[in-house]
Design a protein around this motif. Sequence first.
Motif, PDB file in Angstrom:
ATOM      1  N   MET A   1      -4.997 -32.346 -24.928  1.00 34.02           N
ATOM      2  CA  MET A   1      -4.663 -31.151 -25.679  1.00 34.02           C
ATOM      3  C   MET A   1      -5.804 -30.773 -26.620  1.00 34.02           C
ATOM      4  O   MET A   1      -6.061 -29.599 -26.824  1.00 34.02           O
ATOM      5  CB  MET A   1      -3.366 -31.413 -26.439  1.00 34.02           C
ATOM      6  CG  MET A   1      -2.781 -30.198 -27.042  1.00 34.02           C
ATOM      7  SD  MET A   1      -2.248 -29.105 -25.722  1.00 34.02           S
ATOM      8  CE  MET A   1      -1.431 -27.876 -26.624  1.00 34.02           C
ATOM      9  N   LEU A   2      -6.471 -31.794 -27.158  1.00 33.47           N
ATOM     10  CA  LEU A   2      -7.586 -31.556 -28.058  1.00 33.47           C
ATOM     11  C   LEU A   2      -8.733 -30.850 -27.326  1.00 33.47           C
ATOM     12  O   LEU A   2      -9.373 -29.961 -27.888  1.00 33.47           O
ATOM     13  CB  LEU A   2      -8.062 -32.879 -28.660  1.00 33.47           C
ATOM     14  CG  LEU A   2      -9.226 -32.791 -29.633  1.00 33.47           C
ATOM     15  CD1 LEU A   2      -8.817 -32.000 -30.869  1.00 33.47           C
ATOM     16  CD2 LEU A   2      -9.691 -34.168 -30.024  1.00 33.47           C
ATOM     17  N   LYS A   3      -8.933 -31.235 -26.068  1.00 30.78           N
ATOM     18  CA  LYS A   3      -9.985 -30.621 -25.268  1.00 30.78           C
ATOM     19  C   LYS A   3      -9.723 -29.121 -25.087  1.00 30.78           C
ATOM     20  O   LYS A   3     -10.636 -28.306 -25.169  1.00 30.78           O
ATOM     21  CB  LYS A   3     -10.046 -31.331 -23.916  1.00 30.78           C
ATOM     22  CG  LYS A   3     -11.219 -30.987 -23.072  1.00 30.78           C
ATOM     23  CD  LYS A   3     -11.193 -31.860 -21.814  1.00 30.78           C
ATOM     24  CE  LYS A   3     -12.351 -31.564 -20.925  1.00 30.78           C
ATOM     25  NZ  LYS A   3     -12.325 -32.387 -19.716  1.00 30.78           N
ATOM     26  N   PHE A   4      -8.469 -28.770 -24.851  1.00 30.99           N
ATOM     27  CA  PHE A   4      -8.086 -27.365 -24.698  1.00 30.99           C
ATOM     28  C   PHE A   4      -8.421 -26.579 -25.959  1.00 30.99           C
ATOM     29  O   PHE A   4      -9.026 -25.503 -25.895  1.00 30.99           O
ATOM     30  CB  PHE A   4      -6.584 -27.274 -24.386  1.00 30.99           C
ATOM     31  CG  PHE A   4      -6.051 -25.878 -24.409  1.00 30.99           C
ATOM     32  CD1 PHE A   4      -6.310 -25.005 -23.374  1.00 30.99           C
ATOM     33  CD2 PHE A   4      -5.299 -25.428 -25.485  1.00 30.99           C
ATOM     34  CE1 PHE A   4      -5.821 -23.710 -23.399  1.00 30.99           C
ATOM     35  CE2 PHE A   4      -4.808 -24.142 -25.524  1.00 30.99           C
ATOM     36  CZ  PHE A   4      -5.081 -23.282 -24.469  1.00 30.99           C
ATOM     37  N   TRP A   5      -8.052 -27.110 -27.111  1.00 28.46           N
ATOM     38  CA  TRP A   5      -8.302 -26.410 -28.372  1.00 28.46           C
ATOM     39  C   TRP A   5      -9.794 -26.319 -28.670  1.00 28.46           C
ATOM     40  O   TRP A   5     -10.265 -25.334 -29.232  1.00 28.46           O
ATOM     41  CB  TRP A   5      -7.562 -27.064 -29.525  1.00 28.46           C
ATOM     42  CG  TRP A   5      -6.087 -26.780 -29.438  1.00 28.46           C
ATOM     43  CD1 TRP A   5      -5.107 -27.657 -29.134  1.00 28.46           C
ATOM     44  CD2 TRP A   5      -5.451 -25.511 -29.611  1.00 28.46           C
ATOM     45  NE1 TRP A   5      -3.894 -27.023 -29.104  1.00 28.46           N
ATOM     46  CE2 TRP A   5      -4.077 -25.695 -29.402  1.00 28.46           C
ATOM     47  CE3 TRP A   5      -5.907 -24.226 -29.922  1.00 28.46           C
ATOM     48  CZ2 TRP A   5      -3.159 -24.654 -29.492  1.00 28.46           C
ATOM     49  CZ3 TRP A   5      -4.981 -23.192 -30.023  1.00 28.46           C
ATOM     50  CH2 TRP A   5      -3.633 -23.414 -29.800  1.00 28.46           C
ATOM     51  N   TYR A   7     -12.131 -26.022 -26.386  1.00 31.01           N
ATOM     52  CA  TYR A   7     -12.601 -24.912 -25.548  1.00 31.01           C
ATOM     53  C   TYR A   7     -12.257 -23.561 -26.167  1.00 31.01           C
ATOM     54  O   TYR A   7     -13.078 -22.637 -26.159  1.00 31.01           O
ATOM     55  CB  TYR A   7     -12.009 -24.998 -24.139  1.00 31.01           C
ATOM     56  CG  TYR A   7     -12.628 -26.047 -23.265  1.00 31.01           C
ATOM     57  CD1 TYR A   7     -13.999 -26.283 -23.262  1.00 31.01           C
ATOM     58  CD2 TYR A   7     -11.847 -26.795 -22.402  1.00 31.01           C
ATOM     59  CE1 TYR A   7     -14.560 -27.243 -22.452  1.00 31.01           C
ATOM     60  CE2 TYR A   7     -12.402 -27.767 -21.587  1.00 31.01           C
ATOM     61  CZ  TYR A   7     -13.766 -27.977 -21.614  1.00 31.01           C
ATOM     62  OH  TYR A   7     -14.317 -28.925 -20.804  1.00 31.01           O
TER      63      TYR A   7
END
Length: 102
Positions: A1-5, A7
């Motif tokens: 989820m952190l990766k999505f944010w 990006y």
Amino acid sequence: MLKFWLYIIVLILLCVLGLTIGSANEAMVTFDFLFVKADLSLAMVMVVGIVVGIIIGLYISMLFSVKMWARAQGAKSETKRIKKEAQKAIQEASQAKTADAQ
């Protein structure tokens, strides 16, 4: 989820940077498309270039993804075939062992 944010934050920063550069460069340039010439602002030329680059990048990555998916499917079918052959060989060996024991 952190990766999505992460990006999303990078994308927002790029958009803000693009808007800042675009508002600072109001110079008009002649941009020659394949079949049309147009006088556009430098910011619009940059946007067109980025959009075309993104589309080309997505197309190329999609081609590589399909290629890798096809290889994975081939490897899965090969693995299934080898497992069946190994099980058949084990069964034949156990049957021969029981026949020798009798």
